[in-house]
Design an enzyme around this catalytic site. Structure first.
Site, PDB file in Angstrom:
ATOM      1  N   VAL A 111       0.841  -1.192   0.000  1.00  0.00           N
ATOM      2  CA  VAL A 111       0.000   0.000   0.000  1.00  0.00           C
ATOM      3  C   VAL A 111       0.878   1.244   0.000  1.00  0.00           C
ATOM      4  O   VAL A 111       1.805   1.358   0.798  1.00  0.00           O
ATOM      5  CB  VAL A 111      -0.911   0.019   1.255  1.00  0.00           C
ATOM      6  CG1 VAL A 111      -1.764   1.268   1.301  1.00  0.00           C
ATOM      7  CG2 VAL A 111      -1.769  -1.227   1.307  1.00  0.00           C
ATOM      8  N   CYS A 112       0.577   2.168  -0.904  1.00  0.00           N
ATOM      9  CA  CYS A 112       1.284   3.437  -0.972  1.00  0.00           C
ATOM     10  C   CYS A 112       0.436   4.494  -0.282  1.00  0.00           C
ATOM     11  O   CYS A 112      -0.533   5.006  -0.852  1.00  0.00           O
ATOM     12  CB  CYS A 112       1.548   3.817  -2.433  1.00  0.00           C
ATOM     13  SG  CYS A 112       2.490   5.345  -2.589  1.00  0.00           S
ATOM     14  N   LEU A 113       0.763   4.753   0.952  1.00  0.00           N
ATOM     15  CA  LEU A 113       0.076   5.765   1.751  1.00  0.00           C
ATOM     16  C   LEU A 113       1.163   6.502   2.522  1.00  0.00           C
ATOM     17  O   LEU A 113       1.902   5.872   3.293  1.00  0.00           O
ATOM     18  CB  LEU A 113      -0.938   5.092   2.690  1.00  0.00           C
ATOM     19  CG  LEU A 113      -1.872   5.976   3.490  1.00  0.00           C
ATOM     20  CD1 LEU A 113      -2.769   6.815   2.585  1.00  0.00           C
ATOM     21  CD2 LEU A 113      -2.726   5.129   4.430  1.00  0.00           C
TER      22      LEU A 113
END
Length: 183
Positions: A111-113
């Site tokens: 996840v790219c957060l």
């Protein structure tokens, strides 16, 4: 030098085991903080939490997100959280178990957060991460992608992106990648 506290702790454990009680495991600061965070959770109506290993293992849990608006409306997306004993000084490790066509989630579930990486601060908490994940489904970001193909389609042709999301959620191929049904 004799460590009196260690000896005193061993005596307590020996007394407890002699009395037939299981030794009490001391909680780390991370476990204490996580316990507080979980007890204060204010989940959106689209989100639920579960503890697959039981309530005794707070450091590993799952969040289920069911968006009620946007491209991903009607889908069910499961995220695993692994929280280290050094939490909140390091962010939880979050993975998406549901294979999803999304610019900010790759096909392996990473996840790219930003708050899970460079923008993490100890004042942030699990609730903040959950709201960030929900935001990814209502406002996918094509400017900081993990799935570059999906990001390009979102940026250049939102209608095609929407069709690809629907096909993936219904269980089907997008390009050469098969996505199991999640709607």
């Amino acid at each position: 030098m004799i460590n009196l506290f260690k000896i005193k702790g061993q005596k307590k454990e020996e007394a407890a085991s002699a009395a037939g009680k299981a030794p009490v495991k001391k909680q780390s600061a991370g476990e204490l903080r996580l316990h507080k965070d979980i007890s204060e959770l204010n989940l959106p109506k689209t989100t639920s939490i579960s503890f697959p290993n039981g309530k005794d293992d707070l450091m590993n849990f799952e969040i289920i997100i069911r968006p009620d608006e946007g491209y991903y409306m009607g889908g069910t997306f499961i995220f695993t959280f692994q929280v280290s004993p050094s939490y909140p000084h390091e962010p939880p490790k979050v993975k998406c178990k549901t294979k999803v066509y999304h610019p900010n989630i790759d096909l392996e579930g990473n996840v790219c957060l930003n708050i899970l990486r460079e923008d993490w601060k100890p004042v942030l908490n699990i609730n903040t991460v959950i709201y960030g994940l929900n935001l990814l489904f209502t406002q996918p970001n094509d400017e900081d992608p993990l799935n570059h193909e999906a990001a390009v389609v979102l940026r250049d042709n939102p209608k095609t992106f929407e069709a690809n999301v629907k096909r993936a959620m219904a269980g089907g191929y997008v390009g050469q990648h098969y996505f199991p049904r999640c709607a």
